[in-house]
Design an enzyme around this catalytic site. Structure first.
Site, short mmCIF file in Angstrom:
data_model
loop_
_atom_site.label_atom_id
_atom_site.label_comp_id
_atom_site.label_asym_id
_atom_site.label_seq_id
_atom_site.Cartn_x
_atom_site.Cartn_y
_atom_site.Cartn_z
N CYS A 1 7.86 -9.02 5.56
CA CYS A 1 8.33 -7.81 6.33
C CYS A 1 8.70 -7.82 7.67
O CYS A 1 9.60 -7.25 8.30
CB CYS A 1 7.19 -6.74 6.01
SG CYS A 1 5.53 -7.66 6.63
N GLU B 1 -3.22 -3.88 11.40
CA GLU B 1 -4.35 -4.64 10.59
C GLU B 1 -4.84 -5.87 11.72
O GLU B 1 -4.01 -6.06 12.82
CB GLU B 1 -3.47 -4.96 9.45
CG GLU B 1 -3.30 -3.94 8.65
CD GLU B 1 -2.81 -4.39 7.13
OE1 GLU B 1 -2.10 -5.03 6.88
OE2 GLU B 1 -3.78 -3.90 6.22
#
Ligand code: NAD
Length: 474
Positions: free
Chosen positions: A283, A457
Site C-alpha cells: 500500500c 497502527e
C-alpha cells in the site's frame, strides 16, 4: 489439497466448520492450483464469534495487563520458532517469494506481539490536581473490535491489529481477505497455544458481506480495516452509523522524490524496493517516482539494467526475488493499467508483459515520460509498475507530489539533509522516509492522511486507537 486448514473458522478457542456457507477456493498464485477450500461464515457463525468475543472480553479486561502481555510475548516466541512453516504458508496464501516471507511476515507479526505485549503494563492514566479535588483518568479497553484484512500481508495484518487490541484488554473478531484466508487461522491457533483464553481472537471467513455484517453489529465498539479507499468509505460509513471507533489503513499513490545530488544506486534501490517488493502489492509503495531532470537518463539506464536482473520464478525457491500477483483478477487489472499507460503515451522502458505459463506473473515494469494527468500516475495499480516523472525545482515537485487524493507515504532521496527535512515537512503523507523506503518497524507509527486513512497502527500511537479514557472526578 496441500494447504487445507483444519476448518474454515476459528471461534471461541477452536476450529469450527459450517459447510452451509458459500465455498471460497484458495488458489496458489504461482500455479493456479486450488490448494484449499474454505466456507464463508453463515450469520449463525458470525453471531457465535461476536458473542464469544463479548463474553471473553469482560474477564480479559480485568486481568493484570502484565499477564495479558506475557501471553502475547509467548505467542511471539512460538511464531519465531515456527517461522519457516508460517512463511511457507504465507507464500502459498499470497504467492510472495519465500525470500521475502521468511523475513517480512511472521517475523513482523511476532514483532508486534512482542512490542505490545511489553507495552501492556505501561499504559496508565494521569492525575489532574484541582485544588482540594482531583481528577484521575483510566485507559480502558474499547470492547469487541473487528479487524478486516487485505490480501497482501495476511499474517502481518492479523498481528498488527490483534496485538494492540489484545494487549490493552479488547477482544477481536478478524475477517481475512477472501483471497488469502489461511494465515490468520494460524495466528489464532498460536495465540491460543500461548495461553490466550477462548473467544478473544476469532477468525471468520468471508467476502465483503461478512465484513459488512461484522461492522454493523451492535456489539462492536471498533473497526480496523486494511483495504482500498472504496471499501474504506463503505466501512467507515457503516461504522459511523453505530458511532464506532475506526482505524482505516487504505490505499495510496505515493511520491518518491529523487534529487540530482542523491546517491544514484541507493535511490534506484529505494525505487525498486518501493515498486517491486511483493510484486508491487504494497500500500505504501512509492509509485510516482519523481526524478530531477539532470539525472533522469542516467537513472533510467541503471534502473532498466537492475530491473531486468530481477529473478522471477517459483516463490518457494529461495533464489526467486519476485513472484506472481496474488490472483488472476489482480493480474488482469494490472495488465489493463499497463495498456492504459501505453495508450496515454507513457514510454515503456522495460517489462509490461505477462509471463507465459499458468501463474499470475507480470514482468517488473517501468514507464518513463509519465505526466501528472495520466491514469498510471493517478490510480493505485497495486502491481509491479513504476511510473517515472521528471521535475526541475523543489517547489514544483512538492506541489505535484501533493496533487493527489491519497496521502499514505512519501520518500525523498538527497544528500542534502536540510532539504530532505524541508521537503518532508511539506509533503502530505502519514509515513515518510529519507534515503530509504518502505521500512515499517513496529516502533514507528504507520498510516495515512487524506483519503489514505484515519488513525495509526503500531507504536505508542496505537494506544489511542484501542483504548478510551475514563475521567474520574474525586
Ligand atoms: P479491498 O478493499 O478489496 O478489501 C479489503 C477487505 O475488506 C477484504 O477483507 C474484503 O473482503 C473486505 N470488504 C470488502 N467490502 C466490504 C464491506 N462492504 N464491508 C466490510 N468489509 C468489506 O482491498 P484488497 O484488494 O484486499 O487490498 C488491496 C488494497 O488494500 C489496496 O488499496 C491497498 O493499498 C490497501 N492496503 C492498505 C494498507 C495500509 O496499511 N494502508 C495495507 C495493505 C493494503
Amino acid at each position: 489439497m496441500r494447504a487445507q486448514p483444519k476448518a474454515s473458522h476459528f471461534i471461541d478457542g477452536a476450529y469450527v466448520e459450517d459447510t452451509g456457507g458459500a465455498v471460497m477456493d484458495v488458489v496458489y498464485a504461482a500455479t493456479g492450483e486450488v490448494i484449499a477450500r474454505v466456507h464463508e461464515a453463515t450469520p449463525a457463525l458470525i453471531d457465535r464469534a461476536l458473542a464469544s468475543a463479548a463474553r471473553a472480553q469482560r474477564d480479559w479486561a480485568r486481568l493484570m495487563p502484565v499477564e495479558r502481555g506475557r501471553i502475547l510475548q509467548r505467542a511471539a516466541a512460538i511464531i519465531r520458532a515456527r517461522n519457516r512453516e508460517l512463511s511457507e504458508l504465507e507464500t502459498l496464501d499470497t504467492g510472495k517469494p519465500l525470500q521475502e516471507t521468511l523475513v517480512a511476515d511472521a517475523t513482523s507479526g511476532a514483532d508486534a506481539l512482542e512490542y505490545f505485549g511489553g507495552m501492556a503494563a505501561t499504559v496508565t492514566g494521569e492525575t489532574i490536581p484541582l485544588g482540594r479535588d482531583l481528577v484521575y483518568t483510566i485507559r480502558e479497553p474499547l470492547g469487541v473490535c473487528v479487524g478486516i484484512g487485505a490480501w497482501n500481508y495476511p499474517t502481518q495484518i492479523a498481528c498488527w491489529k490483534a496485538a494492540p487490541a489484545l494487549a490493552f484488554g479488547n477482544a477481536m473478531v478478524f475477517k481475512p481477505s477472501e483471497v488469502t484466508p489461511l494465515c490468520a487461522l494460524k495466528v489464532a491457533e498460536i495465540l491460543h497455544e500461548a495461553g490466550l483464553p477462548a473467544g478473544l481472537f476469532n477468525v471468520v471467513q468471508g467476502r465483503g458481506a461478512v465484513g459488512g455484517a461484522l461492522v454493523s453489529d451492535a456489539r462492536v465498539a471498533k473497526v480496523s480495516l486494511t483495504g482500498s479507499v472504496p471499501t474504506g468509505r463503505k466501512v467507515y460509513a457503516a461504522a459511523a452509523d453505530g458511532v464506532r471507533h475506526v482505524t482505516m489503513e487504505l490505499g495510496g499513490k505515493s511520491p518518491l522524490i529523487i534529487f540530482e545530488d542523491a546517491d544514484l544506486e541507493d535511490a534506484i534501490g529505494g525505487a525498486m524496493l518501493g515498486n517491486f517488493y511483493s510484486a508491487g502489492q504494497v500500500c505504501s509503495n512509492g509509485t510516482r517516482v519523481f526524478v530531477q531532470r539532470g539525472i533522469k537518463e542516467r537513472f533510467l539506464k541503471r534502473l532498466k539494467a537492475r530491473t531486468e536482473a530481477i529473478t522471477l520464478g517459483e516463490p518457494m525457491d529461495e533464489a526467486t526475488q519476485m513472484g506472481p500477483l496474488v490472483s488472476a483478477a489482480q493480474m488482469e487489472k494490472v495488465l489493463s493499467l499497463i495498456d492504459t499507460g501505453k495508450a496515454e503515451g507513457a514510454r515503456l522502458v522495460t517489462g509490461g508483459l505477462r509471463l507465459n505459463g499458468p501463474g499470475f506473473y507480470i514482468q517488473p515494469t517501468v514507464f518513463a515520460d509519465v505526466t501528472d494527468t495520466m491514469t498510471i500516475a493517478r490510480e493505485e495499480i497495486f502491481g509491479p509498475v513504476m511510473a517515472v516523472l521528471e521535475f526541475d525545482s523543489e517547489d514544483e515537485v512538492i506541489a505535484r507530489a501533493n496533487d493527489t487524493e491519497f496521502g499514505l507515504s512519501a520518500g525523498v532521496f538527497t544528500r542534502d539533509l536540510t532539504r530532505a527535512h524541508r521537503v518532508i515537512g511539506q509533503l502530505q503523507a502519514g509515513t515518510c522516509w529519507i534515503n530509504a523506503y518502505n521500512l515499517s518497524p513496529v516502533e514507528a507509527p504507520f498510516g495515512g492522511s487524506k483519503m489514505s486513512g484515519v488513525g495509526r497502527e503500531n507504536s505508542r500511537a496505537a494506544v489511542e486507537h484501542y483504548t478510551q479514557i475514563k475521567s474520574v472526578y474525586l
